[in-house]
Design an enzyme around this catalytic site. Structure first.
Site, short mmCIF file in Angstrom:
data_model
loop_
_atom_site.label_atom_id
_atom_site.label_comp_id
_atom_site.label_asym_id
_atom_site.label_seq_id
_atom_site.Cartn_x
_atom_site.Cartn_y
_atom_site.Cartn_z
N GLY A 113 0.83 -1.20 0.00
CA GLY A 113 0.00 0.00 0.00
C GLY A 113 0.86 1.25 0.00
O GLY A 113 2.10 1.17 0.11
N ASP A 114 0.22 2.41 -0.17
CA ASP A 114 0.92 3.71 -0.18
C ASP A 114 1.95 3.81 -1.30
O ASP A 114 2.95 4.51 -1.16
CB ASP A 114 1.63 3.97 1.17
CG ASP A 114 0.71 3.81 2.35
OD1 ASP A 114 -0.44 4.28 2.24
OD2 ASP A 114 1.11 3.21 3.36
N GLU A 115 1.71 3.15 -2.41
CA GLU A 115 2.69 3.16 -3.50
C GLU A 115 2.59 4.42 -4.36
O GLU A 115 3.41 4.63 -5.25
CB GLU A 115 2.50 1.94 -4.42
CG GLU A 115 2.72 0.59 -3.77
CD GLU A 115 1.44 0.02 -3.19
OE1 GLU A 115 0.43 0.76 -3.13
OE2 GLU A 115 1.44 -1.15 -2.79
N LYS A 121 -0.63 5.23 -5.68
CA LYS A 121 -1.72 4.89 -6.64
C LYS A 121 -2.60 6.10 -6.92
O LYS A 121 -3.13 6.23 -8.00
CB LYS A 121 -2.60 3.76 -6.07
CG LYS A 121 -1.88 2.43 -5.93
CD LYS A 121 -2.81 1.38 -5.37
CE LYS A 121 -3.28 1.66 -3.96
NZ LYS A 121 -2.21 1.67 -2.92
N GLY A 167 -5.88 5.99 1.92
CA GLY A 167 -5.67 7.43 1.82
C GLY A 167 -4.94 7.71 0.54
O GLY A 167 -3.83 7.21 0.34
N HIS A 168 -5.57 8.43 -0.36
CA HIS A 168 -4.93 8.77 -1.63
C HIS A 168 -4.66 10.27 -1.65
O HIS A 168 -5.57 11.05 -1.48
CB HIS A 168 -5.85 8.42 -2.81
CG HIS A 168 -5.96 6.95 -3.05
ND1 HIS A 168 -6.82 6.41 -3.97
CD2 HIS A 168 -5.30 5.92 -2.49
CE1 HIS A 168 -6.68 5.09 -3.95
NE2 HIS A 168 -5.78 4.77 -3.07
N GLN A 187 -5.09 -0.01 -0.85
CA GLN A 187 -4.07 -0.83 -0.16
C GLN A 187 -3.13 -1.47 -1.20
O GLN A 187 -2.93 -0.90 -2.25
CB GLN A 187 -4.72 -1.88 0.75
CG GLN A 187 -5.38 -1.30 2.00
CD GLN A 187 -6.78 -0.82 1.77
OE1 GLN A 187 -7.57 -1.49 1.14
NE2 GLN A 187 -7.13 0.33 2.29
N THR A 218 -5.03 -6.41 5.53
CA THR A 218 -6.34 -5.80 5.71
C THR A 218 -7.40 -6.89 5.47
O THR A 218 -7.06 -8.06 5.23
CB THR A 218 -6.51 -4.56 4.80
OG1 THR A 218 -7.69 -3.88 5.20
CG2 THR A 218 -6.60 -4.92 3.32
N THR A 242 -1.47 8.68 5.26
CA THR A 242 -2.47 9.72 4.94
C THR A 242 -3.64 9.63 5.91
O THR A 242 -4.25 10.63 6.27
CB THR A 242 -2.99 9.50 3.50
OG1 THR A 242 -1.88 9.29 2.66
CG2 THR A 242 -3.79 10.67 3.00
N THR A 268 -3.67 7.85 9.11
CA THR A 268 -3.40 7.85 10.55
C THR A 268 -2.24 8.77 10.93
O THR A 268 -2.03 9.01 12.12
CB THR A 268 -3.02 6.42 11.00
OG1 THR A 268 -1.88 6.01 10.24
CG2 THR A 268 -4.15 5.45 10.80
N LYS A 316 8.07 7.77 -7.05
CA LYS A 316 9.02 8.33 -6.07
C LYS A 316 10.48 7.98 -6.38
O LYS A 316 11.28 7.79 -5.45
CB LYS A 316 8.65 7.87 -4.66
CG LYS A 316 7.31 8.47 -4.18
CD LYS A 316 7.14 8.29 -2.70
CE LYS A 316 6.14 9.26 -2.13
NZ LYS A 316 6.01 9.17 -0.68
N LEU A 317 10.81 7.89 -7.66
CA LEU A 317 12.21 7.63 -8.02
C LEU A 317 13.10 8.75 -7.46
O LEU A 317 14.23 8.51 -7.03
CB LEU A 317 12.35 7.55 -9.55
CG LEU A 317 13.74 7.20 -10.05
CD1 LEU A 317 14.08 5.74 -9.73
CD2 LEU A 317 13.88 7.44 -11.56
P1 IMP Z 1 -6.97 -2.18 8.58
O1 IMP Z 1 -7.16 -2.21 7.10
O2 IMP Z 1 -7.28 -0.86 9.21
O3 IMP Z 1 -7.66 -3.33 9.24
O4 IMP Z 1 -5.40 -2.41 8.85
C1 IMP Z 1 -4.74 -3.64 8.57
C2 IMP Z 1 -3.33 -3.41 8.05
O5 IMP Z 1 -3.42 -2.81 6.76
C3 IMP Z 1 -2.50 -2.47 8.90
O6 IMP Z 1 -1.14 -2.88 8.83
C4 IMP Z 1 -2.65 -1.12 8.20
O7 IMP Z 1 -1.56 -0.27 8.46
C5 IMP Z 1 -2.67 -1.59 6.76
N1 IMP Z 1 -3.38 -0.66 5.86
C6 IMP Z 1 -4.72 -0.51 5.71
N2 IMP Z 1 -5.01 0.40 4.77
C7 IMP Z 1 -3.82 0.83 4.31
C8 IMP Z 1 -3.45 1.77 3.29
O8 IMP Z 1 -4.27 2.38 2.60
N3 IMP Z 1 -2.12 1.92 3.09
C9 IMP Z 1 -1.16 1.22 3.80
N4 IMP Z 1 -1.47 0.34 4.74
C10 IMP Z 1 -2.79 0.16 5.00
#
Ligand code: IMP
Length: 454
Positions: free
Chosen positions: A21-23, A25, A49-50, A232, A247, A307, A309, A339-340
């Protein structure tokens, strides 16, 4: 048989995250949304979070597809998502305050709704897990999907029918209160106040609610371009990620079809988005994690904070084993590397090309998290370029070591790189190939042979 009925429309594209996630996108889907008639979000909830930057304005989106920034593009929040109405309505108000219309937003009637007890249980369960915690976003995502599987969930369609909602919620809240009080020692929720709150949300959301699978099918029939926007990333997939540190939905490409309610035969192309290095938030194994100065440098230069938390992201070198796994699990056609520019200052860059596990080299991603935790990364060291790439707009502008780095990644993963991102703005991008309309041909060859630009 009429074979023309089988003819595929030209450009239905899935964009997914190829790491944790957080790549980036959000930026890539925003760019591709320009050519899309419809953008669909298929899974996840407000855990996502985008961030999209347009003309120095930063948009932080959690549920609404980034396509909303294009007035002509329809944005659909699909069946496989879980919707927190309070957050969704706030997001809509924020967009409207910035003069971005939400007229083209549609919400699936079969998406599940995150309720206050989901958030409370998510947070209390994390606390109870202690050392075994997952590191969730605390947004109630897991408990909402758990209720969906347990068949006690509330769906958007239930919100629209006040009598039904009253009856279902009274029963469910009384049931959840037992868990809140007896298991977690928390005060019970008052059914009436939750019902009143959600009835208000329902009235505001009612005009947006549709049969999403039908609407998407109608768009397919009209040969519209549809972009399926993943949330994600591959390694957070409930079935194929680093379970239990995942997730509760399916962010992999296959999940897009399930969550949107379309058949896989309508998909033309799958694009994976990967950072030029690796990050993860939350707990769980991360073989290439860097704890020292370089990890900090990546975090600082890459502004690696969640983004949703605000938590700092863990940072590490690019992991080719994860990359190859993402190619396999998602059937990737090509990659967008983001992010190169974050690597610009480094003298040397390492890329993980294999793991050592139990004294043996391994090239395939282990399917269980405890094995992954025992994997030691084997690195190939490449020279850095120590020049800014943020102004580069074509492959020719890139310093040679940066181009060599990209070639190395393409070779390692055996997929072409179609997009390179060098900053948050739309224009800080090199489109190597137009992945929606272009031919299936890459300029960065997977076998690492010289770039063929003709
Ligand atoms: P949950 O989706 O809130 O249940 O979290 C489960 C796991 O997925 C945790 O490690 C979160 O940090 C991770 N996670 C959930 N949504 C994202 C996202 O959009 N980006 C990165 N990590 C995520």
């Amino acid at each position: 048989m009429n074979f023309s009925a089988c003819k595929k429309s030209l450009a239905n594209v899935i964009v997914i995250g190829a790491q944790w996630g957080d790549e980036g996108k959000g930026k890539i889907t925003d760019l591709l949304s320009r050519s899309a008639d419809v953008v669909v979000r298929s899974q996840g909830g407000v855990n996502a979070g985008h961030t999209v930057v347009v003309k120095n304005r930063t948009f932080k989106l959690h549920l609404i597809p980034s396509g909303i920034l294009y007035p002509q593009t329809e944005c659909i929040i699909g069946s496989g998502t879980v919707i927190d109405p309070q957050v969704l309505l706030e997001e809509m108000s924020q967009l409207e305050a910035l003069n971005v219309s939400t007229e083209n937003l549609f919400i699936s009637q079969t998406a599940h709704v995150t309720m206050p007890y989901h958030r409370l249980i998510d947070q209390a369960a994390e606390e109870r897990r202690g050392k075994r915690k997952i590191g969730t976003t605390g947004r109630g995502i897991g408990p909402t999907y758990a209720d969906k599987s347990e068949r006690t969930g509330i769906r958007v369609v239930d919100l629209l029918n006040p009598d039904d909602l009253q009856e279902k919620l009274e029963w469910t809240i009384n049931y959840k209160n037992v868990i809140l009080e007896k298991l977690y020692n928390l005060p019970p929720l008052l059914p009436k106040s939750v019902i009143d709150e959600y009835l208000q949300y329902a009235e505001r959301l009612r005009p947006y609610v549709i049969d999403s699978s039908l609407r998407i099918y109608q768009a397919v029939k009209k040969k519209k371009n549809i972009l399926f926007e993943g949330a994600q990333g591959t390694l957070l997939d409930l079935d194929h990620g680093t379970y239990p540190y995942v997730t509760s939905s399916n962010p992999i490409a296959g999940g897009s079809c399930v969550g949107a309610g379309v058949g896989p035969t309508i998909i033309d192309r799958v694009i994976g988005v990967a950072k030029a290095y690796t990050t993860r938030v939350g707990e769980g194994p991360f073989p290439t994690e860097l704890h020292g100065e370089i990890g900090k440098l990546l975090g600082d230069r890459g502004a690696e904070f969640g983004t949703t938390t605000g938590r700092p992201r863990r940072c590490g070198w690019f992991d080719g084993i994860i990359g190859r796994y993402a190619v396999r699990i998602n059937g990737l056609d090509c990659l967008a590397i983001t992010k190169l520019d974050v690597l610009d200052e480094l003298e040397e860059i390492q890329v993980c090309t294999a793991y050592e596990l139990n004294g043996q080299l391994c090239y395939d991603f282990p399917s269980n998290a405890s094995e992954l935790a025992r994997c030691k990364p084997i690195y190939k060291t490449l020279p850095g370029w120590q020049k800014s790439t943020t102004e580069c707009r074509s492959l020719d502008d890139l310093p040679k070591p940066a181009l060599d780095y990209l070639k190395f990644l393409a070779e390692l993963m055996e997929v072409p790189i179609a997009i390179v991102s060098l900053g948050a703005s739309r224009d800080q991008t090199i489109i190597v190939e137009d992945p929606i309309h272009g031919p299936k041909r890459a300029l960065l060859d997977a076998d690492g042979t010289p770039v063929n630009e003709n």
